[in-house]
Design an enzyme around this catalytic site. Structure first.
Site, short mmCIF file in Angstrom:
data_model
loop_
_atom_site.label_atom_id
_atom_site.label_comp_id
_atom_site.label_asym_id
_atom_site.label_seq_id
_atom_site.Cartn_x
_atom_site.Cartn_y
_atom_site.Cartn_z
N PRO A 187 45.45 41.97 40.81
CA PRO A 187 46.31 40.79 41.04
C PRO A 187 46.29 39.79 39.88
CG PRO A 187 45.18 41.34 43.05
CD PRO A 187 44.58 42.22 41.98
N TYR A 188 45.17 39.68 39.17
CA TYR A 188 45.13 38.78 38.00
C TYR A 188 46.17 39.21 36.97
CZ TYR A 188 43.48 36.83 33.57
OH TYR A 188 43.42 36.21 32.35
N GLY A 189 46.13 40.48 36.58
CA GLY A 189 47.09 40.99 35.60
C GLY A 189 48.52 40.93 36.10
#
Length: 263
Positions: A70-72
């Site tokens: 989810p960060y990327g």
């Protein structure tokens, strides 16, 4: 210059909504505010995490963006929003995809001091220093069965001082109606084991290392091809001695045992 974000890949798999809210939604709000106040230049902190785990190394700016956490994904969405919006305005946009940032200011003014609750997700340099200081009993290295030379993850460690320089050059080269996208890395991969050895040397502490299972959302090998930023912005990483970067950061850590607080 928009640096604000939460930035731990592992944490993002546990708290995806927090990441999409903070990174994607809040970038949207920043753009709306910029539009309302006619702010025309944006330098955006993005990340190599937008590439996910590419089949081919090194990573160029043309490498397909297939983020795996989810960060990327949140950063990739923010990039897309910025690029789409820039097409409707005469904005000058620079998107910098950072690799793994280490080090601190050589003049000793600034260093890394994460809030205590974030230490658990922390970056490897922070964990190494915590182990060297005895805050934690030792270092937990997650994953030793990756398809790399020594089985540990390989990353491209970029010194924060070089990163600052990249932003200064990006701002100087930002042009209206143009989007510049650049990898900011050294072009060289270093394994976690190599990193830990450099940290032991930098701190002079024989840090105890424990090897554990892999962390969710991590990938084996990531390093950059920084030739585009060199060609177009005349930027090249200068602080590429891992031990030296860690020595400078360690000096800051030792003189700021409570981070930025004076208590």
């Amino acid at each position: 210059m928009h640096f604000a974000a939460v930035a731990y890949a592992g944490e993002s798999t546990m708290e995806p909504l927090r990441y999409y809210h903070n990174i994607t939604s809040n970038t949207l709000v920043v753009l709306e505010a910029m539009a309302a106040h006619k702010v025309k230049t944006l330098i955006y902190s993005s990340t190599c995490a937008t590439y996910g785990e590419p089949v081919k190394m090194p990573i160029t700016e043309q490498t397909p963006q297939l983020p795996i956490n989810p960060y990327g994904k949140a950063k990739k969405m923010a990039e897309d929003i910025i690029i789409d919006f820039s097409k409707t305005t005469d904005m000058a946009v620079m998107i910098l995809r950072y690799f793994n940032v280490i080090g601190s200011d050589p003049e000793g003014r600034l260093g890394e001091a994460p809030q205590p609750e974030l230490r658990v997700h922390g970056r490897i340099s922070g964990a190494c220093f915590d182990a060297a200081r005895g805050i934690i009993p030792g270092l937990k290295v997650k994953g030793i069965d990756y398809k790399t030379a020594d089985g540990t993850c390989v990353r491209d460690y970029i010194d924060v001082t070089d990163l600052v320089d990249a932003h200064v050059k990006a701002l100087a080269h930002a042009k209206p109606r143009k989007v510049g996208i650049y990898n900011v890395g050294t072009g060289k991969g270093r394994s976690v084991k190599e990193f830990v050895e450099a940290c032991k040397k930098a701190t002079g502490v024989d840090i105890k290392v424990e090897y554990l299972n892999r962390r969710p959302g991590d990938y084996a090998e990531v390093f950059s091809d920084p030739s585009k930023i060199k060609q177009e912005l005349n930027w090249k990483a200068q602080y590429t001695d891992l031990k030296k970067s860690l020595q400078i950061a360690w000096k800051w850590q030792k003189s700021h045992l409570n981070g930025y607080s004076h208590s």
